[in-house]
Write an enzyme that holds these catalytic residues in place. Structure first.
Site, PDB file in Angstrom:
ATOM      1  N   ARG A 165      57.220  42.586 135.370  1.00  0.00           N
ATOM      2  CA  ARG A 165      56.500  42.565 134.407  1.00  0.00           C
ATOM      3  C   ARG A 165      55.029  43.083 133.725  1.00  0.00           C
ATOM      4  O   ARG A 165      54.383  42.932 133.334  1.00  0.00           O
ATOM      5  CB  ARG A 165      56.735  41.296 133.024  1.00  0.00           C
ATOM      6  N   SER A 239      61.059  36.545 125.206  1.00  0.00           N
ATOM      7  CA  SER A 239      60.220  36.341 126.515  1.00  0.00           C
ATOM      8  C   SER A 239      58.789  35.995 126.089  1.00  0.00           C
ATOM      9  O   SER A 239      58.265  36.814 125.673  1.00  0.00           O
ATOM     10  CB  SER A 239      60.609  35.976 127.614  1.00  0.00           C
ATOM     11  N   GLU A 335      53.234  36.852 127.804  1.00  0.00           N
ATOM     12  CA  GLU A 335      54.178  37.829 128.271  1.00  0.00           C
ATOM     13  C   GLU A 335      53.861  38.563 127.093  1.00  0.00           C
ATOM     14  O   GLU A 335      53.381  40.226 127.491  1.00  0.00           O
ATOM     15  CB  GLU A 335      56.006  38.068 128.323  1.00  0.00           C
TER      16      GLU A 335
HETATM   17  C1  LIG Z   1      64.195  39.833 121.124  1.00  0.00           C
HETATM   18  C2  LIG Z   1      63.779  40.637 122.508  1.00  0.00           C
HETATM   19  C3  LIG Z   1      64.316  40.943 123.612  1.00  0.00           C
HETATM   20  C4  LIG Z   1      63.328  41.194 124.496  1.00  0.00           C
HETATM   21  N1  LIG Z   1      63.732  41.332 126.258  1.00  0.00           N
HETATM   22  C5  LIG Z   1      63.231  41.879 127.223  1.00  0.00           C
HETATM   23  C6  LIG Z   1      63.789  42.018 128.318  1.00  0.00           C
HETATM   24  O1  LIG Z   1      64.783  41.463 128.288  1.00  0.00           O
HETATM   25  N2  LIG Z   1      62.804  42.615 128.888  1.00  0.00           N
HETATM   26  C7  LIG Z   1      61.824  43.106 128.681  1.00  0.00           C
HETATM   27  O2  LIG Z   1      61.377  42.961 129.833  1.00  0.00           O
HETATM   28  N3  LIG Z   1      61.320  42.201 127.787  1.00  0.00           N
HETATM   29  C8  LIG Z   1      62.021  42.479 126.701  1.00  0.00           C
HETATM   30  N4  LIG Z   1      61.245  42.575 125.406  1.00  0.00           N
HETATM   31  C9  LIG Z   1      60.062  42.445 125.259  1.00  0.00           C
HETATM   32  C10 LIG Z   1      59.971  44.475 124.669  1.00  0.00           C
HETATM   33  O3  LIG Z   1      61.198  44.760 124.810  1.00  0.00           O
HETATM   34  C11 LIG Z   1      59.625  45.559 126.135  1.00  0.00           C
HETATM   35  O4  LIG Z   1      58.259  44.364 126.092  1.00  0.00           O
HETATM   36  C12 LIG Z   1      59.333  46.881 124.952  1.00  0.00           C
HETATM   37  O5  LIG Z   1      59.417  47.444 126.122  1.00  0.00           O
HETATM   38  C13 LIG Z   1      58.820  46.736 124.138  1.00  0.00           C
HETATM   39  O6  LIG Z   1      58.216  47.787 123.669  1.00  0.00           O
HETATM   40  P1  LIG Z   1      57.433  48.043 121.848  1.00  0.00           P
HETATM   41  O7  LIG Z   1      57.699  49.828 121.657  1.00  0.00           O
HETATM   42  O8  LIG Z   1      58.231  47.594 120.821  1.00  0.00           O
HETATM   43  O9  LIG Z   1      55.949  48.393 122.824  1.00  0.00           O
HETATM   44  P2  LIG Z   1      54.927  48.037 121.401  1.00  0.00           P
HETATM   45  O10 LIG Z   1      54.998  46.448 120.972  1.00  0.00           O
HETATM   46  O11 LIG Z   1      54.388  47.954 120.374  1.00  0.00           O
HETATM   47  O12 LIG Z   1      53.647  47.647 122.473  1.00  0.00           O
HETATM   48  C14 LIG Z   1      53.746  46.827 124.124  1.00  0.00           C
HETATM   49  C15 LIG Z   1      52.482  47.515 124.709  1.00  0.00           C
HETATM   50  O13 LIG Z   1      52.416  48.663 125.545  1.00  0.00           O
HETATM   51  C16 LIG Z   1      51.517  49.051 125.000  1.00  0.00           C
HETATM   52  N5  LIG Z   1      51.818  51.102 124.308  1.00  0.00           N
HETATM   53  C17 LIG Z   1      53.708  51.259 123.545  1.00  0.00           C
HETATM   54  N6  LIG Z   1      54.122  52.689 123.718  1.00  0.00           N
HETATM   55  C18 LIG Z   1      52.756  52.899 124.722  1.00  0.00           C
HETATM   56  C19 LIG Z   1      52.544  53.976 124.746  1.00  0.00           C
HETATM   57  N7  LIG Z   1      53.775  55.673 124.994  1.00  0.00           N
HETATM   58  N8  LIG Z   1      51.700  54.717 125.901  1.00  0.00           N
HETATM   59  C20 LIG Z   1      51.123  53.646 126.142  1.00  0.00           C
HETATM   60  N9  LIG Z   1      51.213  52.119 126.354  1.00  0.00           N
HETATM   61  C21 LIG Z   1      51.289  51.904 124.851  1.00  0.00           C
HETATM   62  C22 LIG Z   1      51.423  49.158 123.863  1.00  0.00           C
HETATM   63  O14 LIG Z   1      49.746  49.047 123.525  1.00  0.00           O
HETATM   64  C23 LIG Z   1      51.219  47.379 123.876  1.00  0.00           C
HETATM   65  O15 LIG Z   1      50.107  46.998 124.784  1.00  0.00           O
HETATM   66  C24 LIG Z   1      61.674  41.805 124.198  1.00  0.00           C
HETATM   67  C25 LIG Z   1      61.517  41.607 123.098  1.00  0.00           C
HETATM   68  C26 LIG Z   1      61.883  40.918 122.380  1.00  0.00           C
HETATM   69  C27 LIG Z   1      61.694  40.928 120.843  1.00  0.00           C
END
Ligand SMILES: Cc1cc2nc3c(=O)[nH]c(=O)nc-3n(C[C@H](O)[C@H](O)[C@H](O)COP(=O)(O)OP(=O)(O)OC[C@H]3O[C@@H](n4cnc5c(N)ncnc54)[C@H](O)[C@@H]3O)c2cc1C
Length: 340
Positions: A165, A239, A335
């Protein structure tokens, strides 16, 4: 030419559904637009939040400065030697749709990561992982905009410093790199990883001990849906806490005191404790307080019961951490990223 939207409502753009307004918001489709947005933000000394799908963020009600939504699109095959293929995807592509697209192309490696919300660009940020697979297993490189050097760079997988992570982008150099495209090493041969308990069990129950790629993705989706709430119906950020890692001596002492303790050995000799188990044992599963609560099927997930506010969510997270610390002597780390 980009257009900033003032006082933009981002309530629907964060999966927890917290009420949030951004002072200045812009969505960028082209790299030139990203650079323009960053230059303008810098000139005005605005802090910058990069926004993907908003599924790993806990946002305060008023976001100062700029929020830049990443919408880089496109999926391309860059190299193919018959066995190994390099695929590149735009940072704004939806992660699950990308995994499904690879299935159609007959390219393998990311099946276990199906249905994780969010974008391709955010996937390396916390080295997304599920059911025994992490992005680190397949990452080739990222193409990113380096805000220090003010240029586009390619960072090979090893340079991204991916770990549980975590990555260069999350903890070492936060805010420096904006991921624009991500490249993956994939295989035309299907070699499924089925060792993860819940997945293995589900496939056995289905009589699919040797699943096809489609069956594996369907199994991952079913197992996930049975354990995790869909943010479209119940706001959440997945999480809420990382699984804490402890030294073997701490693990052994805890295991003696709590024989049912759920933990997984790590390659470096440490143990990863199941945070969900710790929270459940501390009595939080199904807890409700105002607009926020602890999911009744998985204590690791905090949920928006309706009208959740940032302050009450953080208070609940703090109470959970304090009680786990008191009972087990273990510190929990959140997280999702809290911003600002
Ligand atoms: C129901 C649910 C289940 C999930 N299950 C998992 C799982 O099984 N495993 C897991 O690892 N995670 C899980 N997650 C967490 C999440 O889905 C992941 O971390 C995902 O990769 C976040 O993507 P996002 O585009 O929504 O990022 P955001 O929430 O928009 O951003 C997250 C972070 O990344 C940064 N960021 C976003 N895009 C970029 C970019 N292009 N360049 C640089 N920085 C950037 C943002 O500034 C922020 O700091 C889950 C979340 C939910 C709601």
């Amino acid at each position: 030419m980009i257009t900033w939207h003032e006082n933009q409502d981002l309530t629907a753009a964060n999966s927890f559904g917290l009420p949030v307004f951004a002072e200045h918001f812009v969505q960028v489709n082209q790299l030139t637009e990203l650079v323009e947005a960053l230059e303008q933000a810098e000139a005005k000394q605005w802090p910058v939040l990069i926004l993907g799908g908003g599924s790993n963020l806990v946002l305060q009600p008023a976001l100062p400065g700029a929020v830049i939504g990443i919408a880089a699109a496109g999926i391309h095959l860059l190299a193919d030697d018959g066995d190994n293929v390099i695929v590149e995807a735009g940072a704004g592509e939806n992660w699950h749709q990308f995994v499904r697209h690879l299935l159609q192309l007959g390219l393998h490696g990311l099946e276990n990561l199906a249905l994780i919300p969010g974008t391709v660009g955010a996937a390396p940020v916390q080295n997304i992982g599920a059911y025994g697979v992490e992005i680190a297993d397949c990452l080739h490189s990222v193409i990113a905009y380096d805000r220090h050097a003010k240029s586009v760079v390619q960072l090979m997988a090893a340079e991204c410093q991916l770990s549980y992570r975590d990555s260069l982008f999350k903890s070492q150099q936060p805010g420096r790199y904006i991921i624009w495209r991500v490249r993956f090493n994939l295989s035309t041969t299907f070699a499924p990883k089925l060792h993860y308990g819940a997945l293995n069990q589900y496939l056995s129950q289905q009589g699919q001990d040797q699943p096809t790629p489609e069956q594996l993705v369907a199994a991952v989706c079913s197992v996930r849906a049975s354990k995790l709430p869909d943010p479209a119906t119940l706001g959440n950020a997945g999480s809420f806490f990382e699984n804490p890692r402890v030294d073997a001596s701490v693990y052994q002492a805890l295991k003696q005191q709590f024989p049912d303790l759920v933990a997984y050995p790590e390659k470096n000799g440490q143990y990863k404790l199941a945070a969900g188990w710790l929270i459940d044992q501390a009595g939080w599963k199904g807890h409700r307080n105002g607009g926020v609560g602890v999911y009744d099927k998985q204590a690791l997930v905090l949920v928006n019961l309706g009208g959740a506010e940032f302050v009450e969510l953080m208070a609940l997270a703090g109470d959970i951490s304090a009680s786990v610390k008191q009972r087990f002597g273990v510190s929990l780390q959140m997280e999702p990223r809290v911003y600002p």
